[in-house]
Write an enzyme that holds these catalytic residues in place. Structure first.
Site, mmCIF file in Angstrom:
data_model
loop_
_atom_site.group_PDB
_atom_site.id
_atom_site.type_symbol
_atom_site.label_atom_id
_atom_site.label_comp_id
_atom_site.label_asym_id
_atom_site.label_seq_id
_atom_site.Cartn_x
_atom_site.Cartn_y
_atom_site.Cartn_z
ATOM 1 N N SER A 133 -124.192 56.369 -61.213
ATOM 2 C CA SER A 133 -122.899 56.028 -60.599
ATOM 3 C C SER A 133 -122.317 54.749 -61.182
ATOM 4 O O SER A 133 -123.033 53.883 -61.688
ATOM 5 C CB SER A 133 -123.065 55.828 -59.093
ATOM 6 O OG SER A 133 -123.585 56.996 -58.517
ATOM 7 N N GLY A 138 -118.341 58.233 -58.800
ATOM 8 C CA GLY A 138 -119.462 58.550 -57.916
ATOM 9 C C GLY A 138 -119.675 60.048 -57.926
ATOM 10 O O GLY A 138 -120.458 60.569 -58.719
ATOM 11 N N THR A 167 -130.417 52.411 -56.708
ATOM 12 C CA THR A 167 -131.578 52.228 -55.833
ATOM 13 C C THR A 167 -132.747 51.709 -56.672
ATOM 14 O O THR A 167 -132.980 52.215 -57.771
ATOM 15 C CB THR A 167 -131.982 53.580 -55.197
ATOM 16 O OG1 THR A 167 -130.863 54.088 -54.503
ATOM 17 C CG2 THR A 167 -133.160 53.416 -54.253
ATOM 18 N N ARG A 252 -132.630 65.695 -54.825
ATOM 19 C CA ARG A 252 -132.060 66.192 -53.554
ATOM 20 C C ARG A 252 -133.148 66.789 -52.659
ATOM 21 O O ARG A 252 -133.040 66.729 -51.428
ATOM 22 C CB ARG A 252 -130.934 67.192 -53.863
ATOM 23 C CG ARG A 252 -129.721 66.456 -54.414
ATOM 24 C CD ARG A 252 -128.659 67.343 -55.043
ATOM 25 N NE ARG A 252 -127.596 66.488 -55.603
ATOM 26 C CZ ARG A 252 -126.634 66.911 -56.411
ATOM 27 N NH1 ARG A 252 -126.567 68.171 -56.759
ATOM 28 N NH2 ARG A 252 -125.726 66.060 -56.854
ATOM 29 N N GLU A 376 -127.106 60.746 -53.662
ATOM 30 C CA GLU A 376 -127.592 61.881 -54.461
ATOM 31 C C GLU A 376 -126.724 63.128 -54.244
ATOM 32 O O GLU A 376 -127.218 64.254 -54.225
ATOM 33 C CB GLU A 376 -129.080 62.126 -54.214
ATOM 34 C CG GLU A 376 -129.875 60.873 -54.605
ATOM 35 C CD GLU A 376 -131.316 61.111 -54.932
ATOM 36 O OE1 GLU A 376 -131.655 62.241 -55.316
ATOM 37 O OE2 GLU A 376 -132.106 60.161 -54.813
#
Ligand code: CAA
Length: 394
Positions: A133, A138, A167, A252, A376
């Site tokens: 991102s 995004g 993250t 995911r 995600e």
């Protein structure tokens, strides 16, 4: 309260049961006592992450020769679920490290790349992150602007630009980065790079002050003439977007497992509260309005587990067949994240004023659940992916 030992879809092996018991015990002993404080301060839990590394939880699906635990996708999902039942931040840290970082190198890395970039992270000595991102891209990940250009000698890619919402970004020594190498080629002009984050040319922005998963550190990354050796390209130049998307399928599943764990924690608290809390002369569990909530929470949780295990089974099959499991991963992520939002909200309602108080973890579960519908791939993107797969349109 406990949850299904096996689902209708997957029977746990003895090894998986043992792993789950180990993670459950670790989470209760080491994470539960500090979870509220970590949420309050937003401090990164370096010590528990180190201990998770020692237990093999940072490279669960990675073969032992590359520093991992040599287990499978179900083991990974069970681990993330168990951690998230106690603290969703630990679930995120482990999910990103395993699914987005290690998974990509395991699938696409050369032998040298596995030794240099996978081994130290899978063994827990270093931490990995995934950087897709940007401040202006995004959901539309292909619209990224971060640029990589080959230097005159053809030895290094010079990287310039800004990435966001990374993250593990503030702590990671290793990154999987996506940048544009051929702006005229659209999605096919994006390349995946393995980055040594200790080298010059990379600086980290401030740690984002987030609503939830506050102990999982997130930041911007600024690349200013970062020199990446040509042999640190993962896959081929131009293949980056497809690598990013296929890795997100695995990611995911991790977020679905995290969402399931959060929902289970809120549900277990609600069941015991409904039995204990008295109103109008007895426990509130005897009221049908409470019973309806409990029934609706339970069925959504078990449906999430089935979708998660279906996606895990598809991922395991994919190891042999190479078939994509995009549809199953998106369905699991969408359903589990919306379930986590629903269940944590109803749990807070069942607890009344005490649910709103910071004395109980209910409000933390509610805040932590919120991100699972965003990162995600938002719920809207999951619906788009599901519909495109069903309708076979682009
Ligand atoms: N696996 C393999 N390849 C895939 C794929 C998958 N799951 N999905 C798409 N592709 C391939 C397509 O086959 C296509 O390949 P060709 O060019 O060879 O035909 C190519 O990728 C482009 O596909 P689309 O035309 O479908 O691409 P699109 O631009 O329409 O985008 C999208 C599709 C689904 C919207 C995608 O951009 C997307 O998933 N967006 C959300 C991004 C996201 O989840 N971001 C979160 C980042 S990580 C994070 O949250 C932070 C963190 O640290 C945890």
């Amino acid at each position: 309260m406990d949850f299904a030992e096996d689902s209708a879809l997957l029977r746990l092996t003895d090894e998986q049961r043992m792993l789950r018991a180990t993670v459950r015990d670790f989470a209760q002993r080491e994470i539960a006592p500090v979870a509220a404080e970590l949420d309050e301060t937003g401090a990164y839990p370096a010590e528990t992450v180190r201990r998770m590394g020692a237990l093999g939880l940072m490279g669960i699906e990675v073969p032992e020769k590359y520093g991992g635990a040599g287990m499978d996708a179900l083991a990974c999902a069970l681990t993330i679920e168990e951690l998230a039942r106690v603290d969703a931040s630990h679930g995120t840290i482990v999910s990103v490290n395993n699914s987005l970082y290690c998974g990509a190198i395991l699938a696409r890395g050369s032998e040298e790349q596995k030794r240099e970039f996978l081994l130290p992270v899978a063994s827990g000595r270093q931490t990995g992150a995934y950087s897709l991102s940007e401040p202006s891209s995004g959901s539309d990940a292909g619209a990224m602007a971060c640029r990589a250009e080959l230097n005159a000698a053809g030895t290094h890619w010079m990287i310039n630009g800004r990435k966001s919402w990374v993250t593990n970004g503030p702590v990671a020594e290793r990154l999987l980065l996506f940048a544009v190498t051929d702006p005229a080629a659209g999605n096919r002009g994006i390349t995946a790079f393995l980055i040594d984050a200790t080298q010059p040319g990379l600086t980290r922005g401030r740690v984002e002050p987030k609503l939830g998963i506050r102990a999982s550190a997130t930041c911007e990354l600024h690349f200013d003439n970062y020199a990446c050796p040509v042999d640190s390209v993962l896959g081929q130049p131009g293949e980056g977007f497809r690598i990013a998307m296929s890795v997100l399928d695995a990611g995911r599943i991790g977020i679905a497992a995290q969402a399931l764990g959060i929902a289970e924690a809120a549900f277990a608290a609600s069941v015991s509260w409904a039995r204990q809390r008295e109103a109008f002369g007895g426990p509130i569990a005897r009221f049908q309005l409470i019973q309806q909530k409990i029934a609706d929470m339970k069925i959504r949780i078990e449906a999430s587990r089935l979708l998660l295990h279906d996606a895990v089974a598809a991922k395991q099959r994919s190891r042999k067949t190479g078939e994509r499991y995009t549809l199953q991963a998106s369905m699991a992520k969408l359903h589990a994240s919306e379930t986590a939002a629903y269940v944590t909200d109803e749990a807070l309602q069942i607890h009344g004023g005490m649910g709103y108080s910071r004395e109980l973890p209910l409000e933390r579960y509610w805040r932590d659940a919120r991100i699972t519908r965003i990162y995600e791939g938002s719920s809207e993107i999951q619906r788009l992916v599901i519909a495109r797969n069903v309708l076979e349109v682009r």
